[in-house]
Design a protein around this motif. Structure first.
Motif, PDB file in Angstrom:
ATOM      1  N   LEU A 276      75.342 -12.548  69.480  1.00  9.17           N
ATOM      2  CA  LEU A 276      73.976 -12.136  69.813  1.00  9.17           C
ATOM      3  C   LEU A 276      73.993 -10.962  70.791  1.00  9.17           C
ATOM      4  CD1 LEU A 276      71.907 -15.474  69.972  1.00  9.17           C
ATOM      5  CD2 LEU A 276      72.338 -13.948  68.044  1.00  9.17           C
ATOM      6  N   GLY A 277      75.018 -10.936  71.667  1.00  5.02           N
ATOM      7  CA  GLY A 277      75.213  -9.787  72.565  1.00  5.02           C
ATOM      8  C   GLY A 277      75.497  -8.527  71.763  1.00  5.02           C
ATOM      9  N   ALA A 278      76.379  -8.659  70.786  1.00  4.90           N
ATOM     10  CA  ALA A 278      76.730  -7.512  69.943  1.00  4.90           C
ATOM     11  C   ALA A 278      75.504  -7.022  69.175  1.00  4.90           C
ATOM     12  CB  ALA A 278      77.847  -7.888  68.970  1.00  4.90           C
ATOM     13  N   TYR A 279      74.701  -7.965  68.688  1.00  3.10           N
ATOM     14  CA  TYR A 279      73.501  -7.608  67.923  1.00  3.10           C
ATOM     15  C   TYR A 279      72.513  -6.824  68.798  1.00  3.10           C
ATOM     16  CZ  TYR A 279      69.195  -8.168  65.247  1.00  3.10           C
ATOM     17  OH  TYR A 279      68.030  -7.933  64.565  1.00  3.10           O
ATOM     18  N   GLU A 280      72.352  -7.299  70.039  1.00  5.08           N
ATOM     19  CA  GLU A 280      71.439  -6.614  70.951  1.00  5.08           C
ATOM     20  C   GLU A 280      71.931  -5.193  71.255  1.00  5.08           C
ATOM     21  OE1 GLU A 280      69.836  -7.867  75.259  1.00  5.08           O
ATOM     22  OE2 GLU A 280      69.732  -9.408  73.689  1.00  5.08           O
ATOM     23  N   SER A 281      73.235  -5.063  71.498  1.00 10.40           N
ATOM     24  CA  SER A 281      73.827  -3.739  71.727  1.00 10.40           C
ATOM     25  C   SER A 281      73.600  -2.827  70.526  1.00 10.40           C
ATOM     26  CB  SER A 281      75.331  -3.837  71.953  1.00 10.40           C
ATOM     27  OG  SER A 281      75.603  -4.517  73.123  1.00 10.40           O
ATOM     28  N   LEU A 282      73.717  -3.421  69.349  1.00 13.24           N
ATOM     29  CA  LEU A 282      73.540  -2.657  68.120  1.00 13.24           C
ATOM     30  C   LEU A 282      72.141  -2.036  68.085  1.00 13.24           C
ATOM     31  CD1 LEU A 282      75.345  -2.322  65.589  1.00 13.24           C
ATOM     32  CD2 LEU A 282      73.975  -4.103  64.521  1.00 13.24           C
ATOM     33  N   LEU A 283      71.136  -2.851  68.446  1.00 15.81           N
ATOM     34  CA  LEU A 283      69.764  -2.350  68.439  1.00 15.81           C
ATOM     35  C   LEU A 283      69.572  -1.279  69.502  1.00 15.81           C
ATOM     36  CD1 LEU A 283      67.659  -5.593  67.799  1.00 15.81           C
ATOM     37  CD2 LEU A 283      68.753  -4.066  66.163  1.00 15.81           C
ATOM     38  N   ASN A 284      70.466  -1.276  70.530  1.00 23.19           N
ATOM     39  CA  ASN A 284      70.426  -0.246  71.571  1.00 23.19           C
ATOM     40  C   ASN A 284      71.344   0.921  71.250  1.00 23.19           C
ATOM     41  OD1 ASN A 284      68.565  -1.583  73.216  1.00 23.19           O
ATOM     42  ND2 ASN A 284      70.185  -2.860  74.104  1.00 23.19           N
ATOM     43  N   GLY A 285      71.766   1.030  70.002  1.00 21.81           N
ATOM     44  CA  GLY A 285      72.584   2.176  69.604  1.00 21.81           C
ATOM     45  C   GLY A 285      74.069   1.990  69.856  1.00 21.81           C
ATOM     46  N   MET A 286      74.463   0.826  70.336  1.00 20.34           N
ATOM     47  CA  MET A 286      75.861   0.482  70.590  1.00 20.34           C
ATOM     48  C   MET A 286      76.575   1.513  71.487  1.00 20.34           C
ATOM     49  SD  MET A 286      78.021  -1.962  70.130  1.00 20.34           S
ATOM     50  CE  MET A 286      77.348  -3.015  68.842  1.00 20.34           C
ATOM     51  N   PRO A 287      76.301   1.455  72.793  1.00 17.64           N
ATOM     52  CA  PRO A 287      76.990   2.352  73.730  1.00 17.64           C
ATOM     53  C   PRO A 287      78.508   2.140  73.691  1.00 17.64           C
ATOM     54  CG  PRO A 287      75.648   0.714  74.895  1.00 17.64           C
ATOM     55  CD  PRO A 287      75.350   0.554  73.450  1.00 17.64           C
ATOM     56  N   PRO A 288      79.286   3.174  74.009  1.00 18.19           N
ATOM     57  CA  PRO A 288      80.748   3.120  73.874  1.00 18.19           C
ATOM     58  C   PRO A 288      81.391   1.912  74.562  1.00 18.19           C
ATOM     59  CG  PRO A 288      80.051   5.325  74.468  1.00 18.19           C
ATOM     60  CD  PRO A 288      78.829   4.494  74.486  1.00 18.19           C
TER      61      PRO A 288
END
Ligand code: ATP
Ligand code: MG
Length: 388
Positions: A276-288
């Protein structure tokens, strides 16, 4: 993989030579008719448990009270269960008493669905008193006998019907379905662990959405933790039960307490938090920095979640994988310095500053401010440290 079937045939031969009957029964017969692989070959017999123990050299008593003996004589363990009838069911989950009988038909009658109530002789003849093969041909799941009574006896059967429907892409026969609707509230008699097992099988089945739809439409959902919203499961498919549970949480407003409600393991909880953390990051453009934190399989699953949730992303999984592969490091533990180095260089004591500084160092490496090299990072650290 045919070893179990060979061992089962030898077990049947031996039992027949001793003057008793024996047949392959249950899921193995169903799957054999469906031409699906199943190595869980159970045998039913007219012999009593103690007679089975006397016939074979190596047996393990795994449930004598219920009539089950494990036969080990032929390499593969084969479960041999004495024909039995069940009665009582005052708790809606298991019989108060079981009676051993000498007649196969009686044994088949206690089984849940017609497709699970067939027997197969060692020469390949079906014994099919309840039209199991016809129902399989018509792709319907049909209770053996009076559906209302069968669900009254054991409420778990309602979820088993739905589980088999989604695994096989079968529908549930009308009377059987009506009975589930009518008895839905009795699912609360069943332990949540057993419910978890069936839900896991639904989540990992070919047609998970169909299972969710049955749960919603029979109103079983009213008596189970969480929302079962058919619409949210369009397109969902995974063979990994942890992915299923994580997705179930996601479509329930990321409610992680559902995993506790269903008594899922801590490992399951960690997995769900991470995905779910990864999914949220994904929606935020996945910072490096987050690209580093998650491995490719996590990123892949997060992308699938986005797809199932109809979120359109400006990049694909392949784009993410490319971006990840061009990063100067592939994992946070590849950083050339450790907390020990930081303490040495600063002569400061252990503390929260270490993790903060290491995170900043990772960012510095990702941004190209420093190479991932101990000497360069030492210089970077002193510049950074002397400023602060
Ligand atoms: P799977 O392939 O998923 O194991 P299965 O049909 O073998 O499916 P099991 O739970 O292993 O399911 O049970 C074996 C057999 O025992 C079933 O095929 C059915 O005949 C009988 N059975 C199992 N659970 C029940 C139940 N709750 N009520 C009645 N019969 C049952
Ligand atoms: Mg089985």
């Amino acid at each position: 993989k045919k070893m179990h079937w060979q061992a089962a045939k030898k077990v049947i031969n031996t039992i027949e030579q001793a003057g008793f009957e024996a047949f392959i029964v249950g899921g193995a017969v169903r799957d054999y008719y469906l031409k699906k692989e199943n190595n869980d070959v159970d045998i039913a017999t007219s012999a009593l448990p103690e007679e089975i123990q006397a016939i074979f050299h190596h047996t393990i008593d795994v449930g004598i009270a219920h009539g089950t003996v494990l036969v080990l004589d032929f390499g593969e363990p084969i479960e041999v269960t004495t024909y039995r009838t069940e009665s009582g069911y005052s708790d809606h989950r298991r019989p108060d008493t079981v009676h051993f009988v000498r007649n196969l038909k009686e044994d088949l009658k206690r089984r849940d669905f017609t497709m699970n109530a067939m027997a197969l002789s060692k020469s390949g003849d079906y014994i099919d008193y309840y039209n199991g093969r016809q129902h399989i041909d018509n792709k319907v799941i049909c209770a053996v006998g009076e559906p209302l009574q069968r669900f009254e006896e054991d409420a778990l059967r309602m979820l088993r019907a739905i589980r088999f429907a989604s695994q096989l892409q079968f529908s549930i026969e009308y009377q059987t379905l009506q009975a589930i609707h009518q008895k839905a509230s009795t699912i609360s008699y069943i332990s949540i662990e057993r419910i978890q097992v069936e839900l896991s099988k639904i989540f990992t089945s070919k047609h998970a959405q169909m299972g969710i739809e049955y749960i919603e439409n029979t109103s079983l959902s009213n008596y189970l933790p969480g929302k079962f919203n058919t619409h949210s499961w369009t397109g969902f498919y995974s063979e990994d039960r942890q992915v299923g549970w994580a997705y179930f949480c996601l479509v329930n407003e990321s409610d992680l307490s559902l995993l506790s409600a269903y008594r899922c393991s801590n490992k399951d909880k960690l997995f769900t938090k991470s995905i779910l953390g990864a999914y949220e990051s994904l929606l935020n453009g996945m910072p490096p920095i987050d690209l580093l934190r998650y491995d490719l399989s996590m990123l892949k699953t997060a992308c699938q979640f986005a797809e199932w949730q109809n979120k359109v992303l400006p990049f694909s999984f392949d784009d993410l994988a490319d971006r990840k592969s061009t990063l100067p490091i592939q994992h946070i533990n590849e950083l050339a310095i450790s907390g020990r180095d930081l303490m040495e260089w600063s002569s400061k004591k252990r503390g929260a500053w270490i993790k903060q500084t290491l995170d900043t160092a990772i960012l510095a490496v990702l941004n190209g401010e420093a190479n991932n090299d101990k000497q360069q990072l030492k210089e970077w650290f002193h510049a950074f440290h002397d400023e602060g």
